[in-house]
Design an enzyme around this catalytic site. Structure first.
Site, short mmCIF file in Angstrom:
data_model
loop_
_atom_site.label_atom_id
_atom_site.label_comp_id
_atom_site.label_asym_id
_atom_site.label_seq_id
_atom_site.Cartn_x
_atom_site.Cartn_y
_atom_site.Cartn_z
N CYS A 65 0.82 -1.17 0.23
CA CYS A 65 -0.05 -0.02 -0.14
C CYS A 65 0.91 1.25 -0.05
O CYS A 65 0.35 2.25 -0.06
CB CYS A 65 -0.85 0.09 1.42
SG CYS A 65 0.06 0.04 2.89
N CYS A 149 -2.43 -1.22 8.82
CA CYS A 149 -2.03 0.05 9.46
C CYS A 149 -1.68 -0.04 10.95
O CYS A 149 -0.62 0.18 11.44
CB CYS A 149 -2.96 1.21 9.30
SG CYS A 149 -3.42 1.59 7.64
#
Length: 180
Positions: A65, A149
């Site tokens: 990402c 994350c």
């Protein structure tokens, strides 16, 4: 005049088979209010002196990402994390995860026990390692697609602690060599 009335009364308006107004398509990706708060008001942004023996630096990234996270901790002589800073390049969830991680890691212990017989430092009870990505994700209400994350934040904490331990081991080795 009639046209004005029609325009002001209808939305979207179709007149003579033609659309005069096109409806707006609003795509909305809703983040939880905690994510938005940490994104708009990030805590502990910045850097510490990476050359300081009491500062551990963790740099982690997710190639899939493009998120990159640097998290630093400063530990006092009693083994408490007294300061934490971060810099993150990534999405709002990555920034929020970093911000929350620095808040949570402050005040946690980094315990060491020095073994005189083996001339080695071993890890004791370490409160900072108890911060898990699942706890960060739960606190921020991250959706499954953003769990990476919170994993980055946990990995950054581990990397910063590892760097701090490496520096302390070097510091201890230099102290032993100096005494010989």
């Amino acid at each position: 005049m009639a046209m004005f009335c029609l325009q002001s009364c209808a939305s979207p308006l179709v007149l003579f088979g033609r659309r005069l107004f096109t409806p707006r398509v609003i795509t909305h990706c809703s983040y939880h209010k905690k994510v938005v708060d940490h994104y708009e008001n990030p805590r502990n942004v910045g850097s510490l002196d990476k050359n300081d023996q009491n500062v551990g630096t963790g740099l982690v990234g997710a190639p899939a990402c493009g998120d990159v996270m640097k998290l630093q901790i400063q530990v006092d002589d009693s083994g408490k994390i007294v300061d934490a800073r971060f810099k993150t390049f990534g999405c709002g969830s990555a920034i929020a995860s970093s911000s929350l991680a620095t808040e949570w890691v402050k005040g946690k212990s980094v315990s060491w026990a020095y073994d005189d017989q083996n001339k080695d430092m071993s890890l004791g009870v370490d409160e900072a390692l108890k911060i898990k990505n699942t706890d960060i994700a739960k606190e921020l209400c991250l959706p499954p697609v953003k769990l990476h994350c919170s994993m980055l934040a946990e990995d950054a904490i581990k990397a910063a602690l590892s760097d701090y331990r490496f520096k302390q081991r070097d510091k201890q080795d230099n102290g032993v060599k100096a005494s010989i």
